[in-house]
Enzyme design. Structure first.
Site, mmCIF file in Angstrom:
data_model
loop_
_atom_site.group_PDB
_atom_site.id
_atom_site.type_symbol
_atom_site.label_atom_id
_atom_site.label_comp_id
_atom_site.label_asym_id
_atom_site.label_seq_id
_atom_site.Cartn_x
_atom_site.Cartn_y
_atom_site.Cartn_z
ATOM 1 N N VAL A 48 0.824 -1.212 0.000
ATOM 2 C CA VAL A 48 0.000 0.000 0.000
ATOM 3 C C VAL A 48 0.860 1.265 0.000
ATOM 4 C CG1 VAL A 48 -2.071 -1.022 1.017
ATOM 5 C CG2 VAL A 48 -0.286 -0.149 2.525
ATOM 6 N N GLU A 165 4.868 5.326 7.561
ATOM 7 C CA GLU A 165 5.880 5.812 6.602
ATOM 8 C C GLU A 165 6.771 6.883 7.231
ATOM 9 O OE1 GLU A 165 6.362 4.139 3.835
ATOM 10 O OE2 GLU A 165 4.654 2.924 4.428
ATOM 11 N N HIS A 168 9.407 5.256 9.097
ATOM 12 C CA HIS A 168 10.495 4.755 8.241
ATOM 13 C C HIS A 168 11.556 5.839 8.022
ATOM 14 C CE1 HIS A 168 9.801 0.709 6.806
ATOM 15 N NE2 HIS A 168 8.564 0.947 6.433
HETATM 16 ZN ZN ZN Z 1 7.133 -0.445 6.266
#
Ligand code: ZN
Length: 198
Positions: A48, A165, A168
């Site tokens: 996704v 995200e 990350h």
């Molecule tokens: Zn990830």
């Protein structure tokens, strides 16, 4: 065959990624990185979203698959889960597929006080799913792939993806935060498949 997505254990996933200078967004280098991210994401059946460190580039960029935004506006979705049969059949194709959304130098500007347990997976941690406490809503501001300022109120799956995200880009993986971690087979029901990995 080598995994096209950088896997846990690689130091690039643990670095704090560098911002992209606005003037560089149109450069061949940055546009090639964005194109590669979209290509790698498109090949992941349950993907996704993807962040630049996941293709080995320590830069503050992530891409969210267009179908996620489509699903978000779809009737029948509740509690961040996509319920419709149409979606369960898999990613949108052809003209039905909305464009992927690119977020550069993203900042979470508002997080709801309310949190809830969300199940998530990660393309960089193959074979596992986990449960993480996430804010129910997350507002983000960023630059798009043309350098234009954008902001987006993420609810449900989109808000959840924004948090995963942004982590990350700071070298954080969901496995650091998970309250439960399980092998993929045990949790990969049809519903989990629809939720996808990022
Ligand atoms: Zn990830």
């Amino acid at each position: 065959m080598q995994d096209p997505v950088v896997q846990v254990g690689d130091p690039v996933l643990r670095q704090k990624a560098a911002p992209v200078a606005k003037a560089d967004i149109g450069s061949k280098k940055i546009q090639a990185i964005i194109a590669k991210m979209k290509k790698v994401l498109a090949k992941e059946e349950f993907g996704v979203a993807i962040a630049a460190p996941q293709i080995g580039e320590s830069l503050r960029i992530f891409v969210v698959a267009g179908r996620v935004f489509k699903e978000e506006g779809r009737p029948g979705r509740k509690n961040g889960l996509v319920e419709s049969e149409e979606t369960a059949r898999g990613p949108f194709t052809g003209q039905d597929a909305p464009p992927d959304q690119v977020f550069i130098n993203p900042e979470l500007t508002r997080l709801s006080k309310a949190k809830k347990e969300m199940s998530e997976g990660c393309l960089s941690v193959r074979g596992k799913y986990g449960t993480v406490m996430r804010h129910e809503k997350a507002t983000i501001k960023a630059l798009d792939e043309n350098g234009k300022a954008v902001s987006y109120n993420g609810t449900g799956l989109v808000g959840h993806i924004f948090q995963h995200e942004c982590d990350h880009l700071d070298g954080i993986l969901y496995i650091d935060k998970a309250v439960r971690l399980e092998a993929d087979e045990e949790m990969l029901t049809a519903r989990e498949k629809v939720r996808g990995k990022n």
